[in-house]
Design a protein around this motif. Structure first.
Motif, PDB file in Angstrom:
ATOM      1  N   LEU A  68       7.108 -11.033  44.600  1.00 60.77           N
ATOM      2  CA  LEU A  68       6.066 -11.876  45.215  1.00 60.77           C
ATOM      3  C   LEU A  68       6.374 -12.115  46.686  1.00 60.77           C
ATOM      4  CD1 LEU A  68       5.407 -14.512  42.402  1.00 60.77           C
ATOM      5  CD2 LEU A  68       3.914 -12.626  43.133  1.00 60.77           C
ATOM      6  N   GLU A  69       7.660 -12.343  46.961  1.00 59.43           N
ATOM      7  CA  GLU A  69       8.109 -12.598  48.332  1.00 59.43           C
ATOM      8  C   GLU A  69       7.830 -11.383  49.233  1.00 59.43           C
ATOM      9  OE1 GLU A  69       9.305 -15.057  50.994  1.00 59.43           O
ATOM     10  OE2 GLU A  69       9.046 -15.640  48.890  1.00 59.43           O
ATOM     11  N   GLU A  89      -0.755 -10.249  49.379  1.00 55.42           N
ATOM     12  CA  GLU A  89      -1.121 -11.207  48.316  1.00 55.42           C
ATOM     13  C   GLU A  89      -2.592 -11.039  47.941  1.00 55.42           C
ATOM     14  OE1 GLU A  89       0.307 -14.470  50.642  1.00 55.42           O
ATOM     15  OE2 GLU A  89       1.369 -15.268  48.896  1.00 55.42           O
ATOM     16  N   SER A 107      13.914  -9.283  41.070  1.00 56.07           N
ATOM     17  CA  SER A 107      13.220 -10.264  40.226  1.00 56.07           C
ATOM     18  C   SER A 107      11.730 -10.324  40.594  1.00 56.07           C
ATOM     19  CB  SER A 107      13.840 -11.647  40.427  1.00 56.07           C
ATOM     20  OG  SER A 107      13.581 -12.070  41.752  1.00 56.07           O
ATOM     21  N   ASP A 108      10.931 -10.902  39.680  1.00 54.71           N
ATOM     22  CA  ASP A 108       9.492 -11.058  39.949  1.00 54.71           C
ATOM     23  C   ASP A 108       9.270 -11.931  41.176  1.00 54.71           C
ATOM     24  OD1 ASP A 108       9.035  -9.480  37.801  1.00 54.71           O
ATOM     25  OD2 ASP A 108       8.550 -11.124  36.409  1.00 54.71           O
ATOM     26  N   GLU A 109      10.154 -12.921  41.367  1.00 62.18           N
ATOM     27  CA  GLU A 109      10.021 -13.801  42.549  1.00 62.18           C
ATOM     28  C   GLU A 109      10.215 -12.984  43.823  1.00 62.18           C
ATOM     29  OE1 GLU A 109      12.104 -14.628  39.885  1.00 62.18           O
ATOM     30  OE2 GLU A 109      10.456 -15.855  39.091  1.00 62.18           O
ATOM     31  N   GLN A 110      11.206 -12.077  43.791  1.00 61.45           N
ATOM     32  CA  GLN A 110      11.437 -11.236  44.981  1.00 61.45           C
ATOM     33  C   GLN A 110      10.220 -10.355  45.268  1.00 61.45           C
ATOM     34  OE1 GLN A 110      15.322  -9.869  43.438  1.00 61.45           O
ATOM     35  NE2 GLN A 110      15.942  -9.766  45.578  1.00 61.45           N
TER      36      GLN A 110
END
Ligand code: UPG
Length: 384
Positions: A192-193, A201, A187-190
């Protein structure tokens, strides 16, 4: 009806040839067992499928390198013969032998029963940049006389075989297929993580994936970012086949150019889909023609824009400015320009990534590869 196929590979390391064979064995409709000449993580993954693995010690034959001259080859003959005897014993019970590398092919050619079909999966360019003249001669001679079918991993690889004197009528091209599923499950969240964990970042990161080897050209990427202070590089992979000096030279290069803060050496990883999703660009930097280039297709499946070098199998995957960018091999200035173009133009990144994903799915499906190879094995078995 499924046949009994003995897959033979020289290495237990996880190179592109072994990862592709792993996918094939997982999906094949035939019954598989595997012979390896050296141990490594590949054996464990095969046994997890589960598939029976026979580990044969290569002895001196394991020391024959791609640049081998006559002396090295002659002194390895006794250990080649020992390997041949052990392999012949195992191979008796199989319908087809499938050699996944050059060394595996030569030993298989010596070991097979007279009418037992032998398939050679040629995954390397038979060119001066990759093999000594002597090894090319031995491989081509053996291919012409003992192979029933040669499967090349690209048109470029097939042409290198023919240019070295190999028989075109025995050869066919079946591309590597790669599953999009592992790339889509992140996922996109993963993403970012992962970027947060790696300290990426707000940074623009170009990733180079693959074993560390002079011809894979990771040093060209380090050269390219030296003059662009906004660029970071992730080097993912390790020296798999005795190229530790090159791995060390990359670290020295990063220090000497004062870019060590911008070069992230991640070593050999098993989470390639995650890391490919986490970088901004996937850079393929080979200085010699790449036989095929799984990492290019993987970058496309990860929906990342790819830059590849204009040679070999890469030209059968990337159409310049349509589904990726092409630069001349060894040209760090051109690579720097391409990287800056992608950094500065988000719409270009999106367009290349979107087209790349579509073409990778369409042209390099894992089902296509497995179907093609299963059919080839079936026909060989039927011709017995
Ligand atoms: N990889 C990892 N972990 C790492 C770095 C790379 O799993 O840390 C994987 C990568 O995802 C890819 C593979 O290793 O799947 C590398 O394959 P590839 O880029 O194709 O290069 P080679 O290892 O050199 O493989 C040979 C040929 C290549 C061909 C391949 C399969 O050189 O051109 O695509 O065999 O036929």
């Amino acid at each position: 009806m499924g046949l009994k196929v003995l897959f033979v590979d020289q290495t237990g390391q996880l190179g592109g040839g072994e990862l592709s064979l792993l996918d094939l064995i997982r999906g094949t409709g035939h019954t598989a067992e595997v012979v390896l000449f050296t141990d490594g993580p590949f054996r464990k993954l095969l046994e997890e499928i589960p598939v029976r693995v026979h580990l044969l010690s290569a002895g001196g034959a394991g020391e024959v390198r791609r640049e081998a001259a006559m002396g090295a080859l002659l002194s390895a003959i006794p250990s080649f013969l020992q390997l041949r005897n052990k392999l012949a014993h195992i191979a008796r019970d199989f319908d087809v032998i499938y050699a996944n590398s050059q060394k595996a092919f030569i030993v298989s050619a010596l070991a097979k029963q007279s009418r037992q079909p032998l398939l050679w999966h040629l995954r390397d360019m038979l060119s001066a940049e990759h093999f000594s003249k002597l090894l090319r001669k031995v491989a081509v001679f053996t291919g012409n006389h003992a192979a029933d079918l040669i499967v090349a991993n690209s048109e470029a690889t097939l042409e290198s075989l023919v240019a070295s004197g190999g028989r075109r009528d025995k050869a066919t091209v079946i591309y590597n297929g790669i599953s999009p599923a592992p790339f889509d499950s992140i996922s996109d969240e993963q993403v970012l993580e992962i970027r947060k964990k790696l300290g990426w970042e707000g940074r623009f990161v170009a990733g180079a994936f693959g074993r560390l080897s002079p011809w894979k050209g990771q040093h060209i990427l380090l050269d390219a970012i030296t003059s662009i202070p906004t660029l970071h590089v992730a080097i993912v992979g390790d020296a798999l086949f005795g190229e530790k000096d090159y791995a060390e030279s990359l670290r020295i290069q990063a220090q000497q150019h004062g870019i060590e803060d911008r070069v992230h050496f991640l070593g050999f990883r098993r989470d390639i889909p995650e890391l490919m999703r986490a970088v901004d660009v996937v850079a393929h930097t080979a200085t010699a023609p790449e036989p095929f280039g799984r990492v290019i297709v993987e970058g496309m499946l990860a929906k990342r824009p790819v830059i590849a070098t204009r040679a070999g199998g890469a030209l059968e995957i990337v159409r310049d400015k349509e589904n990726g960018l092409l630069v001349s091999p060894g040209d760090s200035a051109a690579l720097a320009t391409a990287l800056m173009q992608l950094q500065n133009h988000s719409e270009l990144r999106v367009r290349l990534a979107t087209n790349g994903r579509l073409s990778a799915e369409r042209e390099f499906s894992i089902q296509g590869m497995i179907h093609g190879i299963d059919q080839a094995i079936h026909q060989l078995g039927a011709s017995q």
